[in-house]
Every structure is written in structure tokens, then in C-alpha cells.
Enzyme design. Structure first.
Site, PDB file in Angstrom:
ATOM      1  N   ASP A  34       0.851  -1.207   0.000  1.00  0.00           N
ATOM      2  CA  ASP A  34       0.000   0.000   0.000  1.00  0.00           C
ATOM      3  C   ASP A  34       0.889   1.261   0.000  1.00  0.00           C
ATOM      4  OD1 ASP A  34      -2.161   1.690   0.263  1.00  0.00           O
ATOM      5  OD2 ASP A  34      -2.759   1.008   2.256  1.00  0.00           O
ATOM      6  N   SER A 117      -3.196  -9.845   2.166  1.00  0.00           N
ATOM      7  CA  SER A 117      -3.336 -10.273   3.580  1.00  0.00           C
ATOM      8  C   SER A 117      -2.185 -11.109   4.144  1.00  0.00           C
ATOM      9  CB  SER A 117      -4.640 -11.058   3.830  1.00  0.00           C
ATOM     10  OG  SER A 117      -5.736 -10.173   3.899  1.00  0.00           O
ATOM     11  N   THR A 118      -1.166 -11.433   3.330  1.00  0.00           N
ATOM     12  CA  THR A 118      -0.126 -12.333   3.864  1.00  0.00           C
ATOM     13  C   THR A 118       1.092 -11.595   4.435  1.00  0.00           C
ATOM     14  OG1 THR A 118       1.042 -12.660   1.761  1.00  0.00           O
ATOM     15  CG2 THR A 118      -0.806 -14.136   2.231  1.00  0.00           C
ATOM     16  N   GLY A 119       1.006 -10.260   4.504  1.00  0.00           N
ATOM     17  CA  GLY A 119       2.080  -9.484   5.136  1.00  0.00           C
ATOM     18  C   GLY A 119       1.672  -9.127   6.551  1.00  0.00           C
ATOM     19  N   TYR A 121      -1.091  -8.447   7.750  1.00  0.00           N
ATOM     20  CA  TYR A 121      -2.355  -9.068   8.176  1.00  0.00           C
ATOM     21  C   TYR A 121      -2.214 -10.561   8.505  1.00  0.00           C
ATOM     22  CZ  TYR A 121      -5.142  -4.822   7.272  1.00  0.00           C
ATOM     23  OH  TYR A 121      -5.689  -3.546   7.301  1.00  0.00           O
TER      24      TYR A 121
END
Ligand code: AR6
Length: 174
Positions: A34, A117-119, A121
Site C-alpha cells: 500500500d 493479507s499475507t504481510g 495481516y
């Protein structure tokens, strides 16, 4: 050429119609991919995001790409991993499905994703890769105007997980 590809690199350099941002529900920027997207796109991106009024987890909203090579950015907040019993799988599939539906609706033919979502999160990578691959393959079958969907993995560990998930999925469905 395969319509689904897995590569390792930096999502912000992808020359595609749309890249997808692993955002948060405020859509006002953050770290990880992001942050990299906002830095590369320039401050105009945040200005447009301010007008979007956030986005629910598992859904998606679109902006221009500004200084990015990609024409559009599709922002989708992935689920925060909370052990697996909080609807995380369905919400993650929703991210891929909503993003591709929005892309097709806007006339995009080429789309690139990060590993949502795999960082920060913390969604377990093998499980996330399986959901991403299955959902993208379903969408490719459904949306014939999509020419190419690329998973852009930042590191080799992530790339291996997606390659394994794709092999397993092809083994099951051909
Ligand atoms: N290109 C491709 N992948 C990248 C890049 C890049 N330039 N940079 C990081 N990654 P994360 P999340 C990978 O944490 O888990 C933000 O603060 C990274 O190695 O970016 O969905 C948002 O604002 C990992 O494999 O996203 C949210 O608050 C993957 O992108 C929160 O993080 C996703 O990691 C979202 O967390």
C-alpha cells in the site's frame, strides 16, 4: 500464453491496465505494498482516496493510477488473520473476486495482484495462495475478456507458495 501467471518483483512497476492494492478499510494508505503504491503514484492518489469514504473488507474500489504505469488502482482491504474462524477465507476470496469484477466492468484486460493479507495481516501463506489461485481461476473462466492476471510476489518464499498452489489446482482441474 497462459492467462494466469506468477512472477516475482515489484507490483508498482507492472505495465498492466490495473494493479490491485492490499489496502486497509480507510483507504488512506499504510505500509507494505500500500505504501509503495502511494509513493509511486504520487499524492494525487491519496487525494482521490479521501473521497471514497473507505471500503469494507473483501470488497473493492477503483481509482486512477496517476504516475504509475498502470492505468487504474483497485483498492481492496483483505481480512486480518484472527485464527481462521472469523470468515477470513470467504473475505479473502471476496477481495480477488470483487477486484476482478470491478476490473472487467472498467474494461481492463490485464490485472496484477499482490499477495493480499499475507504481510502485516498475517494470513497463512499456503492457505491464502490456495484461495487466491482458485478464485482467480474461477474468474478467468467466467470473464473471457480478461487476457492476463498476474500474481506479483515480492519474495521467493511467497512465489513458491503460489506456484505450489497453482500446480495443485491444475492437478485437480487440468
Ligand atoms: N510489490 C509486490 N508485493 C509487495 C510489495 C511490492 N512493492 N511490497 C510488499 N509486498 P502487506 P497485507 C508484499 O503487508 O498483509 C498496509 O499497511 C508483501 O511482502 O503489504 O494485506 C495496509 O495499509 C506481502 O507478501 O499487506 C494495511 O493496513 C504482500 O505484499 C495492511 O498493510 C502483502 O503484504 C495490509 O496488510
Amino acid at each position: 500464453m497462459q492467462r494466469f501467471q506468477i512472477t516475482q518483483g515489484d507490483l508498482t512497476t507492472m505495465q498492466v491496465d490495473a494493479i490491485v492494492n492490499a489496502a486497509n478499510t480507510t483507504l488512506l494508505g499504510g505500509g507494505g505494498v500500500d505504501g509503495a503504491i502511494h509513493r509511486a503514484a504520487g499524492p494525487e492518489l491519496l487525494a482521490e482516496c479521501r473521497g471514497l469514504n473507505g471500503c469494507e473488507t473483501g470488497q473493492a474500489k477503483m481509482t486512477a493510477g496517476y504516475h504509475l504505469p498502470a492505468h487504474f488502482v483497485i483498492h481492496t482491504p483483505g481480512p486480518i488473520w484472527q485464527g481462521g474462524a472469523h470468515d477470513e477465507d470467504r473475505l479473502l476470496a471476496g477481495c480477488y473476486r470483487s477486484s476482478l469484477a470491478l476490473a472487467v466492468h472498467a474494461g481492463c484486460r490485464t490485472v496484477a495482484f499482490p499477495s493480499i493479507s499475507t504481510g502485516v495481516y498475517r494470513f497463512p501463506i499456503d492457505c491464502a495462495a490456495k484461495i487466491a489461485v482458485a478464485t482467480i481461476r474461477q474468474c478467468l473462466a467466467e470473464y473471457r475478456t480478461l487476457e492476463r492476471v498476474t500474481m506479483v510476489c515480492f519474495d521467493s518464499h511467497t512465489r513458491s507458495a503460489y506456484e505450489r498452489a497453482l500446480e495443485e489446482s491444475e492437478g485437480r482441474h487440468g
